[in-house]
Enzyme design. Sequence first.
Site, PDB file in Angstrom:
ATOM      1  N   GLN A  66     -21.947  18.987  33.948  1.00 18.00           N
ATOM      2  CA  GLN A  66     -23.157  18.214  34.268  1.00 18.00           C
ATOM      3  C   GLN A  66     -24.418  18.575  33.493  1.00 18.00           C
ATOM      4  O   GLN A  66     -25.136  17.693  33.011  1.00 18.00           O
ATOM      5  CB  GLN A  66     -23.465  18.311  35.766  1.00 18.00           C
ATOM      6  N   GLU A 188     -23.937  24.642  39.441  1.00 19.01           N
ATOM      7  CA  GLU A 188     -25.166  24.181  40.112  1.00 19.01           C
ATOM      8  C   GLU A 188     -25.689  25.103  41.229  1.00 19.01           C
ATOM      9  O   GLU A 188     -26.796  25.615  41.175  1.00 19.01           O
ATOM     10  CB  GLU A 188     -24.889  22.785  40.694  1.00 19.01           C
ATOM     11  N   ASP A 217     -28.357  21.829  37.461  1.00 17.55           N
ATOM     12  CA  ASP A 217     -27.699  21.164  36.343  1.00 17.55           C
ATOM     13  C   ASP A 217     -28.618  20.127  35.683  1.00 17.55           C
ATOM     14  O   ASP A 217     -29.027  20.277  34.539  1.00 17.55           O
ATOM     15  CB  ASP A 217     -26.433  20.456  36.831  1.00 17.55           C
ATOM     16  N   GLY A 296     -47.474  21.667  49.819  1.00 14.85           N
ATOM     17  CA  GLY A 296     -48.849  21.667  49.317  1.00 14.85           C
ATOM     18  C   GLY A 296     -49.830  22.025  50.408  1.00 14.85           C
ATOM     19  O   GLY A 296     -49.464  22.567  51.451  1.00 14.85           O
ATOM     20  N   GLY A 297     -51.075  21.678  50.195  1.00 11.71           N
ATOM     21  CA  GLY A 297     -52.119  22.046  51.151  1.00 11.71           C
ATOM     22  C   GLY A 297     -52.317  21.003  52.251  1.00 11.71           C
ATOM     23  O   GLY A 297     -53.217  21.147  53.070  1.00 11.71           O
TER      24      GLY A 297
HETATM   25  N1  CAO Z   1     -11.217  22.121  21.152  1.00 12.87           N
HETATM   26  C1  CAO Z   1     -10.675  23.312  21.460  1.00 12.87           C
HETATM   27  N2  CAO Z   1     -11.142  24.105  22.438  1.00 12.87           N
HETATM   28  C2  CAO Z   1     -12.193  23.642  23.144  1.00 12.87           C
HETATM   29  C3  CAO Z   1     -12.803  22.415  22.875  1.00 12.87           C
HETATM   30  C4  CAO Z   1     -12.272  21.638  21.830  1.00 12.87           C
HETATM   31  N3  CAO Z   1     -12.799  20.462  21.517  1.00 12.87           N
HETATM   32  N4  CAO Z   1     -13.828  22.254  23.731  1.00 12.87           N
HETATM   33  C5  CAO Z   1     -13.855  23.338  24.502  1.00 12.87           C
HETATM   34  N5  CAO Z   1     -12.874  24.177  24.152  1.00 12.87           N
HETATM   35  C6  CAO Z   1     -12.570  25.489  24.730  1.00 12.87           C
HETATM   36  C7  CAO Z   1     -13.623  26.493  24.341  1.00 12.87           C
HETATM   37  O1  CAO Z   1     -13.404  26.988  23.054  1.00 12.87           O
HETATM   38  C8  CAO Z   1     -13.443  27.530  25.415  1.00 12.87           C
HETATM   39  O2  CAO Z   1     -12.304  28.321  25.128  1.00 12.87           O
HETATM   40  P1  CAO Z   1     -12.301  29.952  25.102  1.00 12.87           P
HETATM   41  O3  CAO Z   1     -12.944  30.401  26.381  1.00 12.87           O
HETATM   42  O4  CAO Z   1     -10.862  30.272  25.013  1.00 12.87           O
HETATM   43  O5  CAO Z   1     -13.070  30.393  23.943  1.00 12.87           O
HETATM   44  C9  CAO Z   1     -13.155  26.616  26.592  1.00 12.87           C
HETATM   45  O6  CAO Z   1     -12.657  25.405  26.126  1.00 12.87           O
HETATM   46  C10 CAO Z   1     -14.458  26.228  27.323  1.00 12.87           C
HETATM   47  O7  CAO Z   1     -14.635  27.137  28.151  1.00 12.87           O
HETATM   48  P2  CAO Z   1     -15.754  27.270  29.272  1.00 12.87           P
HETATM   49  O8  CAO Z   1     -15.599  28.690  29.674  1.00 12.87           O
HETATM   50  O9  CAO Z   1     -17.068  26.795  28.856  1.00 12.87           O
HETATM   51  O10 CAO Z   1     -15.196  26.286  30.397  1.00 12.87           O
HETATM   52  P3  CAO Z   1     -14.894  26.625  31.913  1.00 12.87           P
HETATM   53  O11 CAO Z   1     -14.370  25.371  32.488  1.00 12.87           O
HETATM   54  O12 CAO Z   1     -14.025  27.817  32.068  1.00 12.87           O
HETATM   55  O13 CAO Z   1     -16.318  26.980  32.538  1.00 12.87           O
HETATM   56  C11 CAO Z   1     -18.615  26.506  33.105  1.00 12.87           C
HETATM   57  C12 CAO Z   1     -17.198  25.945  32.891  1.00 12.87           C
HETATM   58  C13 CAO Z   1     -19.510  25.317  33.368  1.00 12.87           C
HETATM   59  C14 CAO Z   1     -18.618  27.428  34.306  1.00 12.87           C
HETATM   60  C15 CAO Z   1     -19.056  27.263  31.846  1.00 12.87           C
HETATM   61  O14 CAO Z   1     -18.904  26.431  30.731  1.00 12.87           O
HETATM   62  C16 CAO Z   1     -20.498  27.738  31.909  1.00 12.87           C
HETATM   63  O15 CAO Z   1     -20.828  28.713  32.587  1.00 12.87           O
HETATM   64  N6  CAO Z   1     -21.402  27.064  31.171  1.00 12.87           N
HETATM   65  C17 CAO Z   1     -22.791  27.463  31.070  1.00 12.87           C
HETATM   66  C18 CAO Z   1     -23.557  27.111  32.301  1.00 12.87           C
HETATM   67  C19 CAO Z   1     -23.483  25.651  32.625  1.00 12.87           C
HETATM   68  O16 CAO Z   1     -23.763  24.779  31.850  1.00 12.87           O
HETATM   69  N7  CAO Z   1     -23.130  25.351  33.865  1.00 12.87           N
HETATM   70  C20 CAO Z   1     -23.222  24.006  34.358  1.00 12.87           C
HETATM   71  C21 CAO Z   1     -21.956  23.521  34.783  1.00 12.87           C
HETATM   72  S1  CAO Z   1     -22.161  22.041  35.702  1.00 12.87           S
HETATM   73  O17 CAO Z   1     -22.317  22.558  37.271  1.00 12.87           O
END
Ligand code: CAO
Length: 475
Positions: A66, A188, A217, A296-297
């Site tokens: 998001q 979030e 988010d 607020g106030g």
């Molecule tokens: N081709 C190949 N690999 C891909 C890719 C693509 N096109 N797109 C993504 N990937 C891979 C990445 O390389 C990564 O792999 P590795 O961890 O092995 O290097 C993985 O997919 C993405 O991992 P992620 O850790 O970002 O995804 P997740 O689902 O495990 O975690 C989230 C999700 C949101 C918790 C994490 O991305 C995060 O903390 N983001 C920052 C904070 C944020 O934006 N949070 C808001 C989320 S909405 O509530």
Amino acid sequence: MANKKQKNGKASKVRAAAKKSARKVVKLASSTKANGNGLPKPSSKPYGQAGLALQGVRILDFTHVQSGPTCTQLLAYMGADVIKVERPGAGDITRGQLRDVPNADSLYFTMLNGTKRSITIDSKHPKGMDILNRLIKICDVLVENFAPGALDRMGLTWEYVHKLNPRMIVASVKGFGPGPYEDCKVYENVAQCAGGAASTTGFREGPPLVTGAQIGDSGTGLHLALGIVSALYQRNRTGRGQKVLCAMQDGVLNLARVKLRDQQRLAHGPLTEYSQFGEGVPFGKAVPRAGNDSGGGQPAWLLKCKGWESDPDAYIYFITQAPVWGAICDLIGEPTWKTDPDYATPKARLPRLKKIFARIEDWTMTKTKFEVMDICNAVDIPVGPILSMKEIAEDESLRKTGTVVEVDHPTRGKYLTVGNPIKLSDSPARVERSPLLGEHTEEILSKVLGYSASQIAEIKTSGAITAPDKSKAAA
Ligand code: CAO
């Protein structure tokens, strides 16, 4: 008389000086123009027909879930060409989350990814990396919200991207900024809790509460969009890109700043506008939850309206703004409160807010929330009806302004989305449906990156843009 003459003399001198400095400004302006400050002459096209605000800006969109997608969707609404990179065969995880229509992209995805183009690329495939390199060279901004370190693990470090395209802005959302939690994954509600919003939301007697508005988010997405636009503006002067980082904890705290204000006020005495003050409940060391008190106030509270027994949204938020206190007293049938020393001043009213709001509620309960709205606004009393999402979805005025927009989708049919909440008088919002997974892969490869048909065919068989064939894997 002499005084008047002196004054007139002074005034004419001031006018003369003002004229002189105005001439100077005009001269300066024309000389800057003559020097060529890069600004074009004001467009003679009618407003709304001179292109979109971010036309010509190309975004390499690595966002998912998001926070990041809300940012790039907003930039797309403003006219940027947003190219969303997704993993072949899978795509943004939200495509399949909270699905309401079988085999169609979910509303979770479609409402966060409108007006974008989708390209599937396996960033861990050598040919996929070739495509990404080409995209990096021709894009202005790379936006991502992977978990900390994921972009680097793909090989797309700041140094690498900056070397390939020194003009590239690299914008990231992370859960936390540098510090003890910088490596944490964040969603979030984690941000709402860590940013101070949850501890100050809810009722005093109850536990901390998260709020439905996605301040962690979507709120951080908004902050990031401002960072990106600022970096684009600065790049006009410096010619180089920069990193933009928005931590969700910081974004939430920015939105909860009034509570940090109250934390500091606590050192100087009780927070008199909190209803717990009037109730004689002592304050602790930290800002308490304030229920529906106004931040607020101007003391305020949520009041029942006609029909509250069966309609959970039959409520109105009522603000007892001091200048309209008299009008409130007249409306609720308590004209003596206008002069009664116990009620006449805001200070006198503070310890009696509970009683006052109970009396106002006796009145609001005789009217629907919309009747209260009409009656109060006619005499300038600020009130807010609790609108359900059903009422918002059906609100004609929100459709007219483009805040709620209906778009058509090839697999799920018509759906409502939130249009651009920011209205620009010379840049109408471009609100379109979200793309199917990989819908624009070939178009981008050929038209944007200049790959030939045979090269595209070769890339396809390499597996860099298509999901592995599961039937072959099984055989
Ligand atoms: N081709 C190949 N690999 C891909 C890719 C693509 N096109 N797109 C993504 N990937 C891979 C990445 O390389 C990564 O792999 P590795 O961890 O092995 O290097 C993985 O997919 C993405 O991992 P992620 O850790 O970002 O995804 P997740 O689902 O495990 O975690 C989230 C999700 C949101 C918790 C994490 O991305 C995060 O903390 N983001 C920052 C904070 C944020 O934006 N949070 C808001 C989320 S909405 O509530």
